[in-house]
Design an enzyme around this catalytic site. Structure first.
Site, short mmCIF file in Angstrom:
data_model
loop_
_atom_site.label_atom_id
_atom_site.label_comp_id
_atom_site.label_asym_id
_atom_site.label_seq_id
_atom_site.Cartn_x
_atom_site.Cartn_y
_atom_site.Cartn_z
N HIS A 59 -1.52 7.11 9.84
CA HIS A 59 -1.31 6.24 8.69
C HIS A 59 0.19 6.14 8.43
O HIS A 59 0.88 7.15 8.41
CB HIS A 59 -2.03 6.79 7.45
CG HIS A 59 -3.49 6.52 7.48
ND1 HIS A 59 -4.31 7.05 8.45
CD2 HIS A 59 -4.28 5.75 6.71
CE1 HIS A 59 -5.54 6.62 8.24
NE2 HIS A 59 -5.55 5.84 7.19
N LYS A 93 -8.23 1.65 -4.74
CA LYS A 93 -7.65 0.31 -4.87
C LYS A 93 -8.66 -0.66 -5.47
O LYS A 93 -8.31 -1.58 -6.20
CB LYS A 93 -7.21 -0.19 -3.48
CG LYS A 93 -6.53 -1.56 -3.51
CD LYS A 93 -5.81 -1.85 -2.21
CE LYS A 93 -6.77 -2.23 -1.11
NZ LYS A 93 -7.22 -3.63 -1.21
N ARG A 140 -4.44 7.92 -3.37
CA ARG A 140 -5.30 7.84 -2.19
C ARG A 140 -6.01 9.17 -1.93
O ARG A 140 -6.33 9.50 -0.80
CB ARG A 140 -4.48 7.43 -0.96
CG ARG A 140 -3.89 6.03 -1.11
CD ARG A 140 -3.43 5.41 0.18
NE ARG A 140 -2.54 6.28 0.92
CZ ARG A 140 -2.85 6.90 2.06
NH1 ARG A 140 -4.03 6.74 2.60
NH2 ARG A 140 -1.98 7.66 2.66
#
Length: 970
Positions: free
Chosen positions: A177, A606, A647
């Site tokens: 990531h 999100k 996250r």
């Protein structure tokens, strides 16, 4: 400690250390050396800066720090404008140098903090249960303390603890990531700076050592400063894989056996007089680097093949070194009959072999050294394993046969186990339990592939392939079929024998790519791979489609298929989806009582905001565990957590201990993403602490589960989650001009210039927030220190609960004090507020947002303040982080640097976006670039920039600096 009175108006600070001592609170503990460490590093850097670029630049950097420190101390927003005026008129090269200097000083402050934390650990004066950042957390789960506590306080017998450990597996999954914003070149230099600082403060250091270390420290600080901080090209997936594997090579490889020995010691100290068996999978490592093709067109079948072969080469290299060390160690002649017969067979079949490509033991080994004969043969096969992988990587073919190399872990383990048994039979168990045991444990942990590569793909891509097949066969469009028909057809094909994939199937590039990936799975050894993960999974047909494609492409040992549930609606329906899957007889026969499910923290946050996502993740895990129990399936949950709280990030052991009861049961997978890899595995002691945290917390969760929430807590959480989601979406989804505001008020549109990952920032070009990946979404709000995705909706939820019934305020306090899940959720939110600053967010609005949108930004900042106040009331705290003075002290130290970079970033964005913005040029600061007619070398590093000279590099440096200061990126 210097006096803490504020400096007089005419007083000039000649060292940043003087200003630091006005700001930083007194010692937090007797062993607190943070200020001392930081002052040493920063003073060294400022001297280097002056030597290289002259006193004017040094003085300017100090003045910027002092103005920022004034703002941090008093909250006077006029100081931000004063700082902006200083920064905007800089010549291009000076702007880059100033941004680079502040970034470098911030990195040094982080290093000082890391050394201070390691110092406190060594002194065993660690504060338990704090909420510091993951990488430098003062939080701990000590394996020895955990084992003793389970026996003495929880009432478990030593044998029960031993059995639980033998059946426990923690699988840490390295992912590419794009959140590691620092270059590896700089990370390595930082490690050397950290080591110099640690050694300088050792008790037994001599004057000569001190002088040499001081020279080395200055050399490394200067080398880091003279290195370009910016990646000038986007990394490839192969480069990301090499980056990830460097941690395996440098710290994890030796760290695993060292940690397992500590587990042996901890077991001995509770009365277990046997070692943890080497064939116990206590720790495993996997990777997504080169296997995660979801939304990343750069991860092709060829890339997947390359990274698997490269990993096998790396593994063989590491094993060859270990075997040669063992050949020196096992010089004994006594052995059991079984080993003697094998050694004689190998000796006679090898002839007078001379292997000139070995440095050690290159001639034929005599039969009176039987262990060396056996290990020499193992080394030969490892050499062939490495060379075969090298040939396949280079040209796709190899003259070395698979039979002359190792192709399975069992084949590799057998001669090593033979040596171990022989030593034990001959009374040499103490020798067997040395390096040989370490090697056996490494083989069982890392296998022949070093890490197992997960494959991840979006469900729609599989639908495309199946649809192409059914359309070509003339039986209709699979895409248009309802779920029942899809399942019926897939199962009939899976139960049948006929080949389904026609050779003349018309294929788009995307379809060829998906099929090509399955062919790679069929070609390479099965032990190269972990599970096949389907993102955006919604139905059983998504899983069955992958099972069918594996069969059609000839995958001999099909990969376990793992659905990933990440959006809020998918998490809500996940238990029902899993139950429908378990109700399929064919599938139950296939999985043999084991299923893995992945839950995604990023996209759920999100989609609905952090509070709602956290609660829905909690409920989904509980309910899926109950479904699995009903069907007699052992469920392993795979947690897709990022580094930031937005996250799913946070200190490891707290995250594990706050999971619902009966959801881990000794088996857990967790992603280790981006910058978190460096924080967890960048140094040997960090690797040890990481393995300890995961192991101890997983064991404790199973043997001493957290409390289940009371019915009234659940009811209140359900109600608050609905309100939080509505509030969050009313802003992020329904507010007509939110996307415009977001893109104006943050550096989101400029994020891609950082080149911090191979993956595009969006799943699809164009579109709004829904198409934006979670990392740039969180990254953008982290940069402005507003952290909107983490707190938005939380205040409204609290307010709703209290307005509905004033007694709910006491219920919320009770939840905070008694329920680990709720406490961790709120404490992590408090940590985010400690790092946030609505005044800084307001500066971005003032400079970058359209006039008619500024009231909207003001409303959001008011909600931020209201949410923070409610949070503190529920937690019973007067001030932010009052319970964690260590983190508070570190933030006070870092914040003036971050504020300077924030102001620099906001004004640089203004200059990039508004060509009419007027600045007053300042005379050059650096003596190196004093000639205004000669373009500075710094500016020429980025000749392709579409912006005026220096602006893009300055912007990127501020992004990297703020990420370093927040100790998170995305």
């Amino acid at each position: 400690m210097a006096s803490t009175k504020a400096p007089g108006p005419g007083e000039k600070h000649h060292s940043i250390d003087a200003q630091l001592r006005q700001l930083v609170p007194g010692k937090v503990s007797e062993d607190d050396k943070l200020i001392e460490y930081d002052a040493l590093l920063v003073d060294r850097f400022l001297n280097i800066l002056q030597d290289l670029h002259g006193p004017s630049l040094r003085e300017f950097v100090q003045e910027c720090y002092e103005v920022s420190a004034d703002y941090e101390g008093k909250g006077d927003t006029t100081k931000l404008g004063e700082l902006g005026a200083k920064l905007t008129g800089l010549a291009p090269a000076d702007a880059i140098l100033v941004a680079s200097s502040i970034l470098h000083m911030l990195n040094l402050a982080n290093l000082a903090e890391e050394v201070q934390i390691a110092h406190r650990r060594r002194n065993s004066k660690l504060k338990k249960g704090g909420f510091a950042d993951e990488g430098s957390a003062t939080t701990e789960s000590d394996i020895e303390e955990t084992l003793k506590r389970l026996v003495s306080e929880v009432g478990k017998s030593p044998e029960e603890v031993f059995e639980a450990l033998k059946n426990q597996t923690v699988d840490l999954v390295f992912t590419a990531h794009p959140t590691q914003s620092a270059r590896r070149s700089l990370l390595q230099k930082n490690a050397r700076i950290r080591n110099c600082l640690t050694q300088l403060n050792a008790k037994d250091i001599t004057d000569d050592d001190k002088q040499e270390l001081d020279e080395a420290l200055q050399r490394e600080i200067q080398a880091a400063f003279r290195t370009d901080e910016i990646r000038r090209a986007q990394p490839t997936p192969q480069a990301e894989m090499r980056y990830g594997m460097s941690y395996i090579h440098e710290t994890v490889w030796k760290g695993v056996p060292k940690f397992l020995r500590r587990v042996d010691t901890a077991l001995k100290n509770i009365g277990i007089n046997e070692r943890l068996p080497y064939n116990v999978s206590l720790i495993r490592f996997s990777s997504w680097m080169g296997g995660d093709r979801d939304g990343n067109p750069r991860v092709t079948p060829e890339v997947t093949r390359d990274v698997c072969l490269l990993a096998r080469m790396m593994a063989a290299n590491l094993y060859i070194d270990q075997i040669e060390e063992l050949m020196f160690e096992l010089s004994m002649w006594r052995c059991n009959d079984e080993l003697r017969v094998r050694a004689e067979e190998l000796h006679s079949s090898s002839g007078s072999k001379v292997t000139k490509y070995y440095i050690e033991f290159w001639k034929q080994i005599p039969p009176n050294e039987p262990y060396r004969v056996i290990l020499g043969h193992v080394r030969d096969k490892l050499y062939n394993t490495r060379e075969r992988a090298r040939h396949l990587l280079a040209s796709g073919v190899s003259e070395i046969s698979a039979e002359s190399s190792f192709t399975s872990i069992e084949e590799f383990l057998e001669p090593l186990e033979l040596c171990y048994k022989s030593l034990c039979d001959c009374g040499d168990k103490a020798i067997a339990d040395g390096s040989l045991l370490d090697l056996l444990r490494q083989v069982f942990t890392f296998g022949l592939s070093l890490v197992k590569l997960d494959i991840r793909q979006e469900s729609e891509r599989h639908t495309d392939v199946i649809d192409a097949i059914t359309t070509h066969l003339g039986i209709g469009s699979y895409r248009e079929w309802p779920e029942d028909k899809r399942q019926e057809w897939l199962l009939s094909e899976l139960r049948g024998k006929r080949p389904l994939l026609p050779p003349d199937l018309p294929q788009t590039d995307e379809i060829a790519d998906v099929i090509g990936a399955f062919h790679v799975l069929a070609e390479l050894p099965p032990d190269s791979f972990g599970p096949y993960i389907i993102s955006m999974a919604t139905a059983p047909s998504d899983v069955l489609a992958v099972e069918l494609l594996q069969r059609e492409c000839g995958v001999r040992q099909p990969l376990p298929v793992v659905p990933l549930f990440e959006r809020l609606a998918d998490l809500q329906s996940a238990p029902a989806s899993v139950e429908r899957l378990f109700s399929v007889d064919w599938y139950m026969d296939r999985i043999k009582g084991k299923q893995q499910v992945m839950v995604g923290y990023s996209d759920s946050g999100k989609d609905a905001g952090r509070l709602s996502a956290a609660w829905q993740l909690y409920r989904a895990q509980e309910e899926m565990a109950q479904v699995a129990k009903r069907y007699g399936v052992k469920l392993t949950l795979f947690h897709g957590r990022g580094g930031t709280v937005g996250r799913g990030g946070g200190p490891t052991h707290l995250a594990i201990l706050s999971q619902p009861p009966d959801t881990i049961n000794g088996s857990i997978r967790v992603t280790v993403q981006g910058e978190v890899i460096e924080f967890c595995f960048g140094e040997e002691h960090l690797c040890f602490q990481t393995l300890q945290r995961f192991t101890a917390a997983t064991l404790e969760h199973g043997m001493h589960p957290p409390v289940s929430p009371k019915p009234e807590w659940r009811k209140l959480m359900d109600e608050m989650a609905v309100v939080a989601t509505e509030e969050y979406r009313s802003v992020v989804v329904k507010e007509a001009r939110f996307v415009e505001y977001f893109r104006s008020a943050t550096p989101e549109t400029e994020y891609g210039r950082m080149n911090i990952g191979s993956r595009p920032a969006k799943r699809r070009p164009g579109g709004g927030i829904t198409t934006l990946r979670a990392i740039p979404w969180i990254f953008s709000w982290t940069q402005t220190r507003f952290h909107l995705p983490v707190w938005l909706g939380v205040g409204a939820a609290f307010k709703f609960a209290i307005d509905k019934d004033v007694r709910n305020f006491q219920v919320l306090k009770e939840m905070y004090n008694e329920w680990p899940f709720f406490r961790v959720t709120l404490d992590l939110l408090e940590m985010v507020f400690a790092k946030g600053d609505p005044g800084i967010a307001g500066l971005y609005d003032e400079l970058l947002v359209a006039e008619e949108l500024k009231p909207f930004g003001k409303q959001l900042r008011d909600k931020y303040v209201e949410t923070q106040q409610l949070l503190l009331q529920i937690a019973g705290h007067k001030d932010i982080l009052e319970g964690d003075p260590f983190l508070k002290q570190g933030l006070v130290l870092r914040n003036p640097y971050i504020t300077t970079l924030n102001v620099f970033q906001a004004y640089t964005l203004k200059r990039i976006r508004d060509p009419n913005f007027k600045v007053t040029p300042q005379p050059p600061l650096s003596k190196e670039f004093a000639d205004e007619n000669k373009p500075a070398g710094l500016v020429k590093l980025n000749p392709a920039s579409e912006y005026p000279p220096g602006l893009e590099d300055t912007l990127i440096l501020t992004m990297k600096g703020i990420a370093a200061g927040m100790q998170n990126t995305g």
